[in-house]
Every structure is written in C-alpha cells, then in structure tokens.
Design a protein around this motif. Structure first.
Motif, PDB file in Angstrom:
ATOM      1  N   THR A  88       1.022  -0.874   0.456  1.00 36.12           N
ATOM      2  CA  THR A  88       0.174  -0.258  -0.382  1.00 36.12           C
ATOM      3  C   THR A  88       0.641   1.204  -0.211  1.00 36.12           C
ATOM      4  N   LEU A  89       2.407   0.703   0.146  1.00 24.86           N
ATOM      5  CA  LEU A  89       2.590   2.157   0.321  1.00 24.86           C
ATOM      6  C   LEU A  89       3.810   2.334  -1.108  1.00 24.86           C
ATOM      7  N   THR A  90       4.637   1.008  -1.386  1.00 25.51           N
ATOM      8  CA  THR A  90       5.286   1.203  -2.378  1.00 25.51           C
ATOM      9  C   THR A  90       4.464   1.242  -3.330  1.00 25.51           C
ATOM     10  N   VAL A  91       3.238   0.884  -3.520  1.00 26.10           N
ATOM     11  CA  VAL A  91       3.118   0.736  -5.133  1.00 26.10           C
ATOM     12  C   VAL A  91       2.846   2.144  -5.130  1.00 26.10           C
ATOM     13  N   PRO A  92       1.793   2.812  -4.624  1.00 26.63           N
ATOM     14  CA  PRO A  92       1.595   4.452  -4.707  1.00 26.63           C
ATOM     15  C   PRO A  92       2.322   4.938  -5.153  1.00 26.63           C
ATOM     16  N   LEU A  93       4.133   4.962  -4.851  1.00 25.17           N
ATOM     17  CA  LEU A  93       5.336   5.203  -4.890  1.00 25.17           C
ATOM     18  C   LEU A  93       6.230   5.210  -5.908  1.00 25.17           C
ATOM     19  N   MET A  94       5.579   3.705  -6.815  1.00 24.68           N
ATOM     20  CA  MET A  94       6.026   3.336  -8.008  1.00 24.68           C
ATOM     21  C   MET A  94       5.522   4.511  -9.166  1.00 24.68           C
ATOM     22  N   CYS A  95       3.561   4.672  -9.047  1.00 24.30           N
ATOM     23  CA  CYS A  95       2.912   5.356  -9.538  1.00 24.30           C
ATOM     24  C   CYS A  95       3.410   6.826 -10.017  1.00 24.30           C
ATOM     25  N   ILE A  96       4.097   7.779  -8.675  1.00 19.48           N
ATOM     26  CA  ILE A  96       4.977   8.637  -8.642  1.00 19.48           C
ATOM     27  C   ILE A  96       5.509   9.085  -9.206  1.00 19.48           C
ATOM     28  N   GLU A  97       6.557   7.587  -8.779  1.00 16.51           N
ATOM     29  CA  GLU A  97       7.210   7.571 -10.543  1.00 16.51           C
ATOM     30  C   GLU A  97       7.521   7.392 -11.730  1.00 16.51           C
ATOM     31  N   TYR A  98       6.407   7.149 -12.770  1.00 18.56           N
ATOM     32  CA  TYR A  98       5.790   7.032 -13.463  1.00 18.56           C
ATOM     33  C   TYR A  98       5.304   8.732 -13.653  1.00 18.56           C
ATOM     34  N   TYR A  99       5.052   9.248 -12.686  1.00 17.58           N
ATOM     35  CA  TYR A  99       4.544  10.644 -13.543  1.00 17.58           C
ATOM     36  C   TYR A  99       6.258  11.755 -12.846  1.00 17.58           C
ATOM     37  N   LEU A 100       6.730  11.207 -12.124  1.00 18.96           N
ATOM     38  CA  LEU A 100       8.139  12.184 -12.098  1.00 18.96           C
ATOM     39  C   LEU A 100       9.011  12.114 -14.172  1.00 18.96           C
ATOM     40  N   ILE A 101       9.441  10.914 -13.816  1.00 19.94           N
ATOM     41  CA  ILE A 101       9.491  10.535 -15.377  1.00 19.94           C
ATOM     42  C   ILE A 101       9.312  11.349 -16.102  1.00 19.94           C
ATOM     43  N   LEU A 102       7.814  11.374 -16.168  1.00 25.49           N
ATOM     44  CA  LEU A 102       6.782  11.631 -17.098  1.00 25.49           C
ATOM     45  C   LEU A 102       6.850  13.728 -17.295  1.00 25.49           C
ATOM     46  N   ARG A 103       6.698  14.158 -15.861  1.00 24.80           N
ATOM     47  CA  ARG A 103       6.410  15.648 -15.835  1.00 24.80           C
ATOM     48  C   ARG A 103       6.776  16.640 -16.543  1.00 24.80           C
ATOM     49  N   SER A 169      13.762  13.063 -25.037  1.00 21.41           N
ATOM     50  CA  SER A 169      14.522  12.446 -25.083  1.00 21.41           C
ATOM     51  C   SER A 169      14.465  10.477 -24.850  1.00 21.41           C
ATOM     52  N   GLN A 170      15.435  10.521 -25.306  1.00 25.55           N
ATOM     53  CA  GLN A 170      16.291   9.156 -25.734  1.00 25.55           C
ATOM     54  C   GLN A 170      15.592   8.576 -24.078  1.00 25.55           C
ATOM     55  N   ALA A 171      16.484   9.051 -23.165  1.00 27.41           N
ATOM     56  CA  ALA A 171      16.663   8.167 -21.885  1.00 27.41           C
ATOM     57  C   ALA A 171      14.824   7.810 -21.426  1.00 27.41           C
ATOM     58  N   VAL A 172      14.400   8.664 -21.409  1.00 31.09           N
ATOM     59  CA  VAL A 172      12.951   8.554 -20.702  1.00 31.09           C
ATOM     60  C   VAL A 172      12.106   7.851 -22.115  1.00 31.09           C
ATOM     61  N   LYS A 173      12.332   8.004 -22.910  1.00 32.02           N
ATOM     62  CA  LYS A 173      11.700   6.723 -24.255  1.00 32.02           C
ATOM     63  C   LYS A 173      11.646   6.016 -23.902  1.00 32.02           C
ATOM     64  N   ASP A 174      13.290   4.854 -23.692  1.00 33.40           N
ATOM     65  CA  ASP A 174      13.876   3.768 -23.980  1.00 33.40           C
ATOM     66  C   ASP A 174      13.459   3.063 -22.199  1.00 33.40           C
ATOM     67  N   GLY A 175      13.582   4.051 -20.899  1.00 40.16           N
ATOM     68  CA  GLY A 175      13.541   4.106 -20.100  1.00 40.16           C
ATOM     69  C   GLY A 175      12.254   3.185 -19.766  1.00 40.16           C
TER      70      GLY A 175
END
Ligand SMILES: *C/C=C(C)/C=C/C=C(C)/C=C/C1=C(C)CCCC1(C)C
Length: 254
Positions: A88-103, A169-175
């Motif tokens: 419940t703590l770590t899965v939402p943090l992974m969602c935040i990770e997606y958001y940070l990378i795509l922001r 960013s190619q790094a963002v796309k690939d990652g």
C-alpha cells in the motif's frame, strides 16, 4: 524474549527456503536503498527526487521484510498484513515514479490519479481475497485484476503512453518502455502467486506442499518484490544516468 532470541540468533532452519527468501529479500532491499541514495549524488538535480523515491521504495520494503521475516520464523504463516501494508505504501510510490519521469514531457496529475485509483482497487480487493473473505478469493482476485488492467491500459494505451512517446528525451522513452514492461510482465508474478492460494485456480499445482512448513504464495511474492522493486529502481537509475550524460554532451557541444 522469544523475539529477541530470534533477532539475535536467527532461528532459520536448514531447508526453510521460504525463510531464506525473506532474509535475502530484506538484505537486498537494504543494499539497494544504500545504492540509490549514494548514487543520487551522481545525477543531475532534476533526477534526484526520482532516485530518492527508488530508495524509499526499497527501504520501506526492507523494513517490512524485517518484520515479515520475524513473523515467518515464529509462526510459519504468511505475514499477509505486513505484506499489504508494504504494498500500500510502495505501489503508490511507483505510480509517483511514473509521474516524476513523465512530468517534464507534460504528464498531468490526472494520470497519477488514474494510476493510484487502479492501485487502490488492485490492493484492497487482493487484501479482502487473502485476509477477509478467503472463501471467495477467486472473485476478489478478478476484481483486483481489473485494477491492474486499468494501470496497464494507462501506461500502454492511455495518456501516459502518449506523453512518453512525445518526450524529447531518448533516455526517458527507452526507460519508460522497460518500466512498463516491469508493470506488465514483472507484476504478473503476483497474481500467479495469488492463484496458488487454497481454492484458487492454480492451487492444484502445489497440492502436495505442507502449508504448515512452506508457502508457495510467499515464495512467488518474495521473488516478485525483488524483481519489481530493485529492478524497477535500477531502470529509474539508468534513465537518470543516461539523461544526465546526454545533457552533459549537449552542453559540451553548445
Ligand atoms: C512492490 C510491490 C508491488 C509492485 C506489488 C504489486 C502487486 C500486485 C501487482 C498485485 C496484484 C494482484 C492481482 C493482479 C490479482 C490478485 C491479487 C493481487 C493483489 C496479488
């Protein structure tokens, strides 16, 4: 006193393979956290939060693995409560990770909200199926899978995928492509583990297993957590590293 003995002596019996995976899970999550925190100093400022979040994910898991390991050693039953608090703590943090990378590529907060809602459905239904109404674990597993499907839809066909495709960013796309592969293929280990629960679709596969000594479900979850928390964090790390490098190269040319 009993607890203290276990903490100090480590009452891990030879042949307790599930116990082994709780220990290795704990140590590898801790090691990964140190790695992400130290390496945070080597990436450009705008990536530092992403690496911190990677470290938080593995650190929260490490603390829960410490407790889950204790529950397993003392009782040889599944530490379901700690497991779901961790998720419940770590899965939402992974969602935040997606958001940070795509922001930087233009992701809106609506994308984060949709990922979080999918996670809540997935985890609440999974918990009910494991801990509250185990007799209807198939039904709750199906509901949980709908939450997961909503996440997969968002990252493969929804706005998140469009934003990533438009990133400069190619790094963002690939990652991003590797991250969503983790969320699709790596996360599939969890429902497979869940289906090994008594009365669920794959329980026949583990019919002969003595559930007072072993837990195929925990084995699946422990493997899945190592792959998906440490592996996912390493992909975020490589995005940050590659993007930092290519920004340096561009800077040197300009
Ligand atoms: C770090 C923890 C992670 C990435 C946990 C992920 C958990 C899942 C993807 C769980 C999914 C489930 C289903 C899709 C159906 C059956 C019930 C669950 C909760 C095991």
């Amino acid at each position: 006193m009993q607890m203290l003995n276990i903490l100090l002596d480590g009452a891990l019996a030879a042949g307790d393979y599930i116990g082994f995976t709780f220990f290795t899970g704990y140590m590898s999550m801790l090691a990964a956290s140190i790695f992400f925190i130290v390496e945070r100093g080597t990436v450009a400022d705008k990536w530092k939060t992403s690496l911190l979040v990677s470290a938080l994910i593995t650190f929260i898991a490490a603390v829960h693995y410490f407790y889950m390991r204790g529950v397993w050693l003392e009782t040889h039953t599944s530490p379901t409560q700690f497991r779901y608090i961790d998720w419940t703590l770590t899965v939402p943090l992974m969602c935040i990770e997606y958001y940070l990378i795509l922001r930087p590529a233009g992701a809106k907060s609506g994308m984060l909200v949709r990922l979080l809602l999918g996670s809540i459905v997935m985890l609440v239904a999974g918990y009910i199926g494991e801990a509250v109404s185990p007799e209807s674990n198939v039904l709750w597993g199906v509901i949980s899978t709908l939450g997961w499907a909503a996440i997969i839809y968002e990252i493969y066909m929804g706005e998140a995928s469009k934003v990533a495709a438009a990133s400069d960013s190619q790094a963002v796309k690939d990652g991003y492509n590797v991250l969503r592969w983790f969320t699709f293929v790596g996360w599939a280990i969890y429902p497979i583990g869940y289906m090994l629960l008594p009365g669920n679709l794959l329980s026949g596969l583990v019919e002969g297993v003595d559930l007072t000594k072993s837990s195929p479900v925990d084995l699946a979850y422990n493997i899945a957590d190592a792959v998906n928390k440490i592996g996912f964090g390493l992909v975020v790390y490589s995005i940050a590293k590659n993007a930092t490098e290519s920004a340096k190269v561009k800077g040197a040319v300009a």
